[in-house]
Scaffold this motif. Structure first.
Motif, PDB file in Angstrom:
ATOM      1  N   UNK A  88       0.838  -1.197   0.000  1.00  0.00           N
ATOM      2  CA  UNK A  88       0.000   0.000   0.000  1.00  0.00           C
ATOM      3  C   UNK A  88       0.877   1.253   0.000  1.00  0.00           C
ATOM      4  N   UNK A  89       1.907   1.238   0.808  1.00  0.00           N
ATOM      5  CA  UNK A  89       2.830   2.362   0.927  1.00  0.00           C
ATOM      6  C   UNK A  89       3.587   2.599  -0.378  1.00  0.00           C
ATOM      7  N   UNK A  90       4.108   1.548  -0.976  1.00  0.00           N
ATOM      8  CA  UNK A  90       4.910   1.672  -2.195  1.00  0.00           C
ATOM      9  C   UNK A  90       4.056   2.058  -3.395  1.00  0.00           C
ATOM     10  N   UNK A  91       2.777   1.701  -3.370  1.00  0.00           N
ATOM     11  CA  UNK A  91       1.889   2.002  -4.492  1.00  0.00           C
ATOM     12  C   UNK A  91       1.463   3.465  -4.555  1.00  0.00           C
ATOM     13  N   UNK A  92       1.618   4.194  -3.457  1.00  0.00           N
ATOM     14  CA  UNK A  92       1.135   5.575  -3.402  1.00  0.00           C
ATOM     15  C   UNK A  92       1.897   6.471  -4.366  1.00  0.00           C
ATOM     16  N   UNK A  93       3.199   6.347  -4.411  1.00  0.00           N
ATOM     17  CA  UNK A  93       3.997   7.153  -5.343  1.00  0.00           C
ATOM     18  C   UNK A  93       5.330   6.460  -5.572  1.00  0.00           C
ATOM     19  N   UNK A  94       6.024   6.871  -6.608  1.00  0.00           N
ATOM     20  CA  UNK A  94       7.336   6.297  -6.877  1.00  0.00           C
ATOM     21  C   UNK A  94       8.289   6.639  -5.737  1.00  0.00           C
ATOM     22  N   UNK A  95       9.028   5.675  -5.324  1.00  0.00           N
ATOM     23  CA  UNK A  95       9.993   5.886  -4.246  1.00  0.00           C
ATOM     24  C   UNK A  95      11.394   5.509  -4.735  1.00  0.00           C
ATOM     25  N   UNK A  96      12.354   6.344  -4.389  1.00  0.00           N
ATOM     26  CA  UNK A  96      13.749   6.048  -4.721  1.00  0.00           C
ATOM     27  C   UNK A  96      14.287   5.043  -3.715  1.00  0.00           C
ATOM     28  N   UNK A  97      15.223   4.241  -4.150  1.00  0.00           N
ATOM     29  CA  UNK A  97      15.730   3.186  -3.267  1.00  0.00           C
ATOM     30  C   UNK A  97      16.434   3.731  -2.026  1.00  0.00           C
ATOM     31  N   UNK A  98      16.932   4.963  -2.080  1.00  0.00           N
ATOM     32  CA  UNK A  98      17.589   5.516  -0.892  1.00  0.00           C
ATOM     33  C   UNK A  98      16.636   6.326  -0.010  1.00  0.00           C
ATOM     34  N   UNK A  99      15.340   6.371  -0.363  1.00  0.00           N
ATOM     35  CA  UNK A  99      14.356   7.051   0.484  1.00  0.00           C
ATOM     36  C   UNK A  99      14.173   6.267   1.779  1.00  0.00           C
ATOM     37  N   UNK A 100      14.006   6.998   2.868  1.00  0.00           N
ATOM     38  CA  UNK A 100      13.642   6.355   4.133  1.00  0.00           C
ATOM     39  C   UNK A 100      12.167   5.980   4.059  1.00  0.00           C
ATOM     40  N   UNK A 101      11.826   4.834   4.610  1.00  0.00           N
ATOM     41  CA  UNK A 101      10.416   4.436   4.628  1.00  0.00           C
ATOM     42  C   UNK A 101       9.582   5.443   5.404  1.00  0.00           C
ATOM     43  N   UNK A 104      10.096  12.240   7.014  1.00  0.00           N
ATOM     44  CA  UNK A 104       9.296  13.413   7.354  1.00  0.00           C
ATOM     45  C   UNK A 104       8.724  14.004   6.071  1.00  0.00           C
ATOM     46  N   UNK A 105       7.552  14.601   6.190  1.00  0.00           N
ATOM     47  CA  UNK A 105       6.967  15.274   5.023  1.00  0.00           C
ATOM     48  C   UNK A 105       7.746  16.544   4.674  1.00  0.00           C
ATOM     49  N   UNK A 106       8.447  17.089   5.645  1.00  0.00           N
ATOM     50  CA  UNK A 106       9.178  18.341   5.436  1.00  0.00           C
ATOM     51  C   UNK A 106      10.586  18.122   4.877  1.00  0.00           C
ATOM     52  N   UNK A 107      11.091  16.928   5.048  1.00  0.00           N
ATOM     53  CA  UNK A 107      12.446  16.641   4.572  1.00  0.00           C
ATOM     54  C   UNK A 107      12.497  15.185   4.127  1.00  0.00           C
ATOM     55  N   UNK A 108      13.615  14.788   3.615  1.00  0.00           N
ATOM     56  CA  UNK A 108      13.786  13.381   3.228  1.00  0.00           C
ATOM     57  C   UNK A 108      14.377  12.577   4.381  1.00  0.00           C
ATOM     58  N   UNK A 109      14.560  13.207   5.521  1.00  0.00           N
ATOM     59  CA  UNK A 109      15.137  12.536   6.695  1.00  0.00           C
ATOM     60  C   UNK A 109      14.064  11.716   7.405  1.00  0.00           C
TER      61      UNK A 109
END
Length: 188
Positions: A88-101, A104-109
């Protein structure tokens, strides 16, 4: 001031179901809740997971980690619930392999422990759950449900948690004096 050791597990399967339903509209939060209560892994270690850790993984596959707190090896096994939430999480939008699961919505951290604590508190309040809930609630819920609903012994939970002995696990999960008194009523 309340310490982290005094955080409560969620003891009701109905409450767990309600929080799953509540978080379903936010796939990141839903995955966080589901993964937290199904893995027994410390929150700080969950927050370090990145997309690449789960690419190509299926139900039953294990993901090995080194615990940040202890330096010990541990693992997460994808059960059906985690796998569904992950899809469900992965289907929402494309995710890069180095993205944290759990970014934060404000940062990629990754989210902070404090932020997750506030999320868990808000979920509990939303379903009118009384108690002291926070980030450790997820891990404690895993142990409590395993012990009470599935009959898993403290020795096994101790191994899962990487605790030094079962007494630590008993304190961590929050064994109540009334539970010890109840066994005294068993006729042998």
């Amino acid at each position: 001031m309340t310490t982290s050791m005094t955080k409560d597990p969620i003891k009701s399967l109905d409450a767990i179901k309600a929080i799953k339903q509540l978080t379903k509209s936010n796939p990141r939060d839903h995955l966080l809740f589901v993964m937290g209560i199904n893995s027994g892994i410390r929150l700080g270690d969950l927050l370090r997971f990145q997309v690449h850790h789960f690419q190509g993984k299926q139900v039953g596959d294990a993901i090995e980690i080194i615990e940040s707190k202890t330096g010990k090896r541990n693992f997460l096994i994808l059960n059906k619930e985690i796998s569904r939430a992950l899809r469900l999480f992965m289907d929402v939008r494309f995710r890069h392999e180095d993205d944290y699961l759990f970014a934060s919505r404000k940062s990629r951290k990754p989210l902070t422990l404090a932020t997750v604590g506030r999320l868990v508190q808000s979920w509990a309040r939303s379903i009118n759950l009384n108690g002291n809930y926070g980030g450790r609630t997820l891990r404690k819920t895993f142990g409590y449900i395993q012990r009470v609903h599935f009959g898993v012994g403290f020795e096994i939970l101790c191994r899962r948690y990487n605790h030094s002995n079962p007494a630590v696990t008993m304190r961590y999960i929050g064994i109540q004096p009334s539970e010890v008194e109840e066994i005294m009523m068993h006729d042998i």
